[in-house]
Design a protein around this motif. Sequence first.
Motif, PDB file in Angstrom:
ATOM      1  N   CYS A   9       0.762  -1.058  -0.160  1.00 51.14           N
ATOM      2  CA  CYS A   9       0.065  -0.013   0.096  1.00 51.14           C
ATOM      3  C   CYS A   9       1.061   1.283  -0.150  1.00 51.14           C
ATOM      4  N   GLY A  10       0.328   2.527  -0.215  1.00 47.84           N
ATOM      5  CA  GLY A  10       0.986   3.670  -0.388  1.00 47.84           C
ATOM      6  C   GLY A  10       1.776   4.009   1.320  1.00 47.84           C
ATOM      7  N   PRO A  11       1.093   4.160   2.254  1.00 52.77           N
ATOM      8  CA  PRO A  11       1.462   4.590   3.442  1.00 52.77           C
ATOM      9  C   PRO A  11       2.958   3.590   3.687  1.00 52.77           C
ATOM     10  N   CYS A  12       2.572   2.294   3.498  1.00 53.98           N
ATOM     11  CA  CYS A  12       3.929   1.445   3.963  1.00 53.98           C
ATOM     12  C   CYS A  12       5.157   1.845   2.995  1.00 53.98           C
ATOM     13  N   TRP A 146       8.356   3.172  11.720  1.00 56.70           N
ATOM     14  CA  TRP A 146       7.017   3.158  11.673  1.00 56.70           C
ATOM     15  C   TRP A 146       6.580   4.509  11.992  1.00 56.70           C
ATOM     16  N   GLU A 147       6.725   5.321  12.952  1.00 57.00           N
ATOM     17  CA  GLU A 147       5.912   6.590  13.308  1.00 57.00           C
ATOM     18  C   GLU A 147       6.424   7.637  12.287  1.00 57.00           C
ATOM     19  N   GLU A 148       7.591   7.532  11.696  1.00 59.32           N
ATOM     20  CA  GLU A 148       8.080   8.610  10.671  1.00 59.32           C
ATOM     21  C   GLU A 148       7.070   8.317   9.590  1.00 59.32           C
ATOM     22  N   GLY A 149       6.818   7.182   9.063  1.00 59.42           N
ATOM     23  CA  GLY A 149       5.972   6.858   7.962  1.00 59.42           C
ATOM     24  C   GLY A 149       4.517   7.081   8.162  1.00 59.42           C
ATOM     25  N   ILE A 150       4.017   6.923   9.334  1.00 65.55           N
ATOM     26  CA  ILE A 150       2.854   7.136   9.946  1.00 65.55           C
ATOM     27  C   ILE A 150       2.458   8.682   9.774  1.00 65.55           C
ATOM     28  N   LYS A 151       3.375   9.421  10.332  1.00 62.02           N
ATOM     29  CA  LYS A 151       3.352  11.011  10.317  1.00 62.02           C
ATOM     30  C   LYS A 151       3.050  11.489   8.981  1.00 62.02           C
ATOM     31  N   ILE A 152       4.290  11.106   8.098  1.00 62.24           N
ATOM     32  CA  ILE A 152       4.167  11.702   6.634  1.00 62.24           C
ATOM     33  C   ILE A 152       2.964  11.147   5.942  1.00 62.24           C
ATOM     34  N   SER A 153       2.513  10.058   6.272  1.00 59.18           N
ATOM     35  CA  SER A 153       1.171   9.704   5.532  1.00 59.18           C
ATOM     36  C   SER A 153      -0.092  10.396   5.973  1.00 59.18           C
ATOM     37  N   ARG A 154       0.062  10.702   7.246  1.00 55.81           N
ATOM     38  CA  ARG A 154      -1.192  11.639   7.357  1.00 55.81           C
ATOM     39  C   ARG A 154      -1.050  13.064   7.344  1.00 55.81           C
ATOM     40  N   ASP A 155       0.251  13.591   7.179  1.00 55.97           N
ATOM     41  CA  ASP A 155       0.454  15.064   6.754  1.00 55.97           C
ATOM     42  C   ASP A 155       0.004  15.017   5.232  1.00 55.97           C
TER      43      ASP A 155
END
Length: 176
Positions: A9-12, A146-155
């Motif tokens: 998927c995109g976020p991962c 993990w946290e960095e990817g989540i933050k960027i995907s949310r942003d």
Amino acid sequence: MKMLMHICCGPCTIYPLKELRTQGHEITGLFYNPNIHPYQEYQRRRQTLNHYADQTFLKIIWPEGYPLENFLRSVAGLKDNERCEFCLQDRLTYAAKLAINDKYDGFTTTLLYSKFQKHDLIREIGKDLSQKFGIFFYYQDFRTGWEEGIKISRDMGLYRQPYCGCIYSEKQRYYK
């Protein structure tokens, strides 16, 4: 290294792509996920990845069709752990064979990013395929981002799916 990266998927994709490019690898993505159900979810994940790929200049290979029926026939009657192993084996085998056919130096997967995936099993399958087919499997524990990817995907406002993808994981999500 010219590498094919299986993408769930995109976020991962965010953190592994950043890491691999930082290390100097040339990355092409592969969206092969016959496990994703229902079709609307498959399309939503595909569209999200396409949007992200456009923004990051990532070439994606999009196999034709949506082979859900083949996946379901293959996993029907299997226990949870057997289904997951089949699913991982299927997607990584597809990636390894395509990497060989298209003359990549190696292959990897964004599945190594998720803290919800069976990380050791993914690594084991990748190593086995590497030995079997004679192509390099690039292993890195991307969970550190993990946290960095989540933050960027949310942003970025990317769609973040609430379950692994298969009908069985969707059931488990609501059944608990």
